[in-house]
Design a protein around this motif. Structure first.
Motif, PDB file in Angstrom:
ATOM      1  N   ALA A  47     -11.245   3.159   5.212  1.00 50.55           N
ATOM      2  CA  ALA A  47     -10.237   4.129   5.711  1.00 50.55           C
ATOM      3  C   ALA A  47     -10.312   4.081   7.183  1.00 50.55           C
ATOM      4  O   ALA A  47     -11.109   3.721   7.900  1.00 50.55           O
ATOM      5  CB  ALA A  47     -11.092   5.663   5.202  1.00 50.55           C
ATOM      6  N   ILE A  48      -9.028   4.819   7.677  1.00 49.87           N
ATOM      7  CA  ILE A  48      -9.065   4.852   9.046  1.00 49.87           C
ATOM      8  C   ILE A  48      -9.050   6.191   9.331  1.00 49.87           C
ATOM      9  O   ILE A  48      -8.558   7.528   8.854  1.00 49.87           O
ATOM     10  CB  ILE A  48      -7.573   4.530   9.278  1.00 49.87           C
ATOM     11  N   VAL A  49     -10.204   6.631  10.135  1.00 51.23           N
ATOM     12  CA  VAL A  49     -10.791   7.952  10.574  1.00 51.23           C
ATOM     13  C   VAL A  49     -10.272   8.215  12.131  1.00 51.23           C
ATOM     14  O   VAL A  49     -10.764   7.466  12.914  1.00 51.23           O
ATOM     15  CB  VAL A  49     -12.185   7.720  10.374  1.00 51.23           C
ATOM     16  N   THR A  50      -9.897   9.411  12.482  1.00 54.08           N
ATOM     17  CA  THR A  50      -9.907   9.805  13.904  1.00 54.08           C
ATOM     18  C   THR A  50     -10.835  10.591  14.161  1.00 54.08           C
ATOM     19  O   THR A  50     -11.619  10.975  13.330  1.00 54.08           O
ATOM     20  CB  THR A  50      -8.392  10.503  13.997  1.00 54.08           C
ATOM     21  N   GLU A  51     -10.982  10.692  15.425  1.00 59.69           N
ATOM     22  CA  GLU A  51     -12.045  11.240  15.816  1.00 59.69           C
ATOM     23  C   GLU A  51     -11.938  13.133  15.804  1.00 59.69           C
ATOM     24  O   GLU A  51     -10.648  13.232  15.800  1.00 59.69           O
ATOM     25  CB  GLU A  51     -12.381  10.972  17.510  1.00 59.69           C
ATOM     26  N   LEU A  52     -12.940  13.721  15.869  1.00 56.39           N
ATOM     27  CA  LEU A  52     -12.897  15.221  15.892  1.00 56.39           C
ATOM     28  C   LEU A  52     -12.441  15.601  17.311  1.00 56.39           C
ATOM     29  O   LEU A  52     -12.532  14.832  18.393  1.00 56.39           O
ATOM     30  CB  LEU A  52     -14.311  15.784  15.778  1.00 56.39           C
ATOM     31  N   PRO A  53     -11.728  16.904  17.606  1.00 58.36           N
ATOM     32  CA  PRO A  53     -11.386  17.791  16.575  1.00 58.36           C
ATOM     33  C   PRO A  53     -10.139  17.249  15.881  1.00 58.36           C
ATOM     34  O   PRO A  53      -9.578  16.259  16.223  1.00 58.36           O
ATOM     35  CB  PRO A  53     -10.943  18.843  17.258  1.00 58.36           C
ATOM     36  N   ASN A  54      -9.659  17.904  14.769  1.00 62.91           N
ATOM     37  CA  ASN A  54      -8.663  17.565  14.128  1.00 62.91           C
ATOM     38  C   ASN A  54      -8.538  15.974  13.310  1.00 62.91           C
ATOM     39  O   ASN A  54      -7.698  15.391  13.313  1.00 62.91           O
ATOM     40  CB  ASN A  54      -7.237  17.608  14.976  1.00 62.91           C
ATOM     41  N   ARG A  55      -9.666  15.683  12.958  1.00 60.84           N
ATOM     42  CA  ARG A  55     -10.029  14.636  12.062  1.00 60.84           C
ATOM     43  C   ARG A  55      -9.078  14.479  10.983  1.00 60.84           C
ATOM     44  O   ARG A  55      -8.735  15.255  10.050  1.00 60.84           O
ATOM     45  CB  ARG A  55     -11.393  14.360  11.711  1.00 60.84           C
ATOM     46  N   THR A  56      -8.549  13.110  10.719  1.00 65.48           N
ATOM     47  CA  THR A  56      -7.662  12.786   9.688  1.00 65.48           C
ATOM     48  C   THR A  56      -8.521  11.474   9.078  1.00 65.48           C
ATOM     49  O   THR A  56      -9.105  10.686   9.916  1.00 65.48           O
ATOM     50  CB  THR A  56      -6.258  12.601  10.210  1.00 65.48           C
ATOM     51  N   VAL A  57      -8.303  11.412   7.601  1.00 71.64           N
ATOM     52  CA  VAL A  57      -8.745  10.224   7.174  1.00 71.64           C
ATOM     53  C   VAL A  57      -7.570   9.637   6.446  1.00 71.64           C
ATOM     54  O   VAL A  57      -6.897  10.286   5.529  1.00 71.64           O
ATOM     55  CB  VAL A  57      -9.789  10.608   6.355  1.00 71.64           C
ATOM     56  N   LYS A  58      -7.107   8.337   6.580  1.00 66.55           N
ATOM     57  CA  LYS A  58      -6.178   7.553   5.812  1.00 66.55           C
ATOM     58  C   LYS A  58      -6.999   6.572   5.165  1.00 66.55           C
ATOM     59  O   LYS A  58      -7.413   5.459   5.692  1.00 66.55           O
ATOM     60  CB  LYS A  58      -5.123   7.144   6.785  1.00 66.55           C
ATOM     61  N   LEU A  59      -6.795   6.613   3.723  1.00 67.37           N
ATOM     62  CA  LEU A  59      -7.411   5.546   2.910  1.00 67.37           C
ATOM     63  C   LEU A  59      -6.493   4.369   3.060  1.00 67.37           C
ATOM     64  O   LEU A  59      -5.388   4.654   2.704  1.00 67.37           O
ATOM     65  CB  LEU A  59      -7.785   6.135   1.379  1.00 67.37           C
ATOM     66  N   THR A  60      -7.265   3.359   3.057  1.00 69.85           N
ATOM     67  CA  THR A  60      -6.287   1.803   2.875  1.00 69.85           C
ATOM     68  C   THR A  60      -6.940   1.236   1.707  1.00 69.85           C
ATOM     69  O   THR A  60      -6.034   0.201   1.403  1.00 69.85           O
ATOM     70  CB  THR A  60      -6.692   1.345   4.395  1.00 69.85           C
ATOM     71  N   ALA A  61      -8.129   1.295   1.255  1.00 64.19           N
ATOM     72  CA  ALA A  61      -8.326   0.655   0.150  1.00 64.19           C
ATOM     73  C   ALA A  61      -9.707   1.156  -0.843  1.00 64.19           C
ATOM     74  O   ALA A  61     -10.501   1.813   0.052  1.00 64.19           O
ATOM     75  CB  ALA A  61      -8.720  -0.788   0.587  1.00 64.19           C
ATOM     76  N   ILE A  62      -9.641   1.014  -1.942  1.00 65.53           N
ATOM     77  CA  ILE A  62     -10.744   1.455  -2.754  1.00 65.53           C
ATOM     78  C   ILE A  62     -11.256   0.107  -3.436  1.00 65.53           C
ATOM     79  O   ILE A  62     -10.612  -0.650  -4.143  1.00 65.53           O
ATOM     80  CB  ILE A  62     -10.386   2.301  -4.022  1.00 65.53           C
ATOM     81  N   LYS A  63     -12.526  -0.471  -3.179  1.00 65.82           N
ATOM     82  CA  LYS A  63     -13.293  -1.619  -3.467  1.00 65.82           C
ATOM     83  C   LYS A  63     -12.289  -2.710  -3.151  1.00 65.82           C
ATOM     84  O   LYS A  63     -11.898  -3.673  -4.172  1.00 65.82           O
ATOM     85  CB  LYS A  63     -13.680  -1.503  -5.002  1.00 65.82           C
ATOM     86  N   GLY A  64     -11.576  -2.591  -2.060  1.00 66.91           N
ATOM     87  CA  GLY A  64     -10.705  -3.959  -1.587  1.00 66.91           C
ATOM     88  C   GLY A  64      -9.352  -3.720  -2.313  1.00 66.91           C
ATOM     89  O   GLY A  64      -8.473  -4.486  -1.848  1.00 66.91           O
ATOM     90  N   ARG A  65      -9.056  -2.829  -2.931  1.00 70.41           N
ATOM     91  CA  ARG A  65      -7.847  -2.671  -3.740  1.00 70.41           C
ATOM     92  C   ARG A  65      -6.869  -1.581  -2.712  1.00 70.41           C
ATOM     93  O   ARG A  65      -7.416  -0.602  -2.581  1.00 70.41           O
ATOM     94  CB  ARG A  65      -7.999  -2.155  -5.315  1.00 70.41           C
ATOM     95  N   LYS A  66      -5.588  -2.268  -2.606  1.00 64.34           N
ATOM     96  CA  LYS A  66      -4.954  -1.403  -1.628  1.00 64.34           C
ATOM     97  C   LYS A  66      -3.672  -0.657  -2.309  1.00 64.34           C
ATOM     98  O   LYS A  66      -3.001   0.063  -1.741  1.00 64.34           O
ATOM     99  CB  LYS A  66      -4.244  -2.541  -0.588  1.00 64.34           C
ATOM    100  N   GLN A  67      -3.764  -0.899  -3.612  1.00 63.14           N
ATOM    101  CA  GLN A  67      -2.573  -0.402  -4.423  1.00 63.14           C
ATOM    102  C   GLN A  67      -3.365   0.733  -5.362  1.00 63.14           C
ATOM    103  O   GLN A  67      -4.378   0.695  -5.754  1.00 63.14           O
ATOM    104  CB  GLN A  67      -1.782  -0.998  -5.319  1.00 63.14           C
ATOM    105  N   SER A  68      -2.687   1.934  -5.508  1.00 61.56           N
ATOM    106  CA  SER A  68      -3.365   2.932  -6.614  1.00 61.56           C
ATOM    107  C   SER A  68      -3.382   2.342  -7.866  1.00 61.56           C
ATOM    108  O   SER A  68      -2.562   1.570  -8.204  1.00 61.56           O
ATOM    109  CB  SER A  68      -2.419   4.307  -6.456  1.00 61.56           C
TER     110      SER A  68
END
Length: 87
Positions: free
Chosen positions: A51-72
């Motif tokens: 995931a790409i995670v921004t710093e606090l405050p107003n943290r956001t999390v953008k998931l880029t892969a699950i176990k290396g899989r980049k597509q749902s």
């Protein structure tokens, strides 16, 4: 209030490709912001997720892969069923 697993939340995030705050994830999944915050914590700290995670405050999390899989899983199933043509 319904229960959503971290894996289900992660699949949702991977499908949309959007960065999430706890409030936005809670709204989209129909869970409390506290539950959504826990899901985002699990995603941020587990080696299973990238995931790409921004710093606090107003943290956001953008998931880029699950176990290396980049597509749902949903996208992969559509690809398996319909091939490269639009579904």
């Amino acid at each position: 209030m319904k229960t959503v697993s971290t894996t289900a939340a992660a699949e949702h995030m991977l499908t949309t490709g959007k960065p999430y705050t706890a409030a936005l994830l809670a709204e989209e999944l129909g869970i409390s912001a506290q539950q959504a915050s826990g899901k985002l914590y699990n995603i941020r700290t587990s080696s299973k997720y990238n995931a790409i995670v921004t710093e606090l405050p107003n943290r956001t999390v953008k998931l880029t892969a699950i176990k290396g899989r980049k597509q749902s899983l949903n996208s992969l199933m559509k690809l398996a069923i319909f091939g490269n043509r639009a579904a």
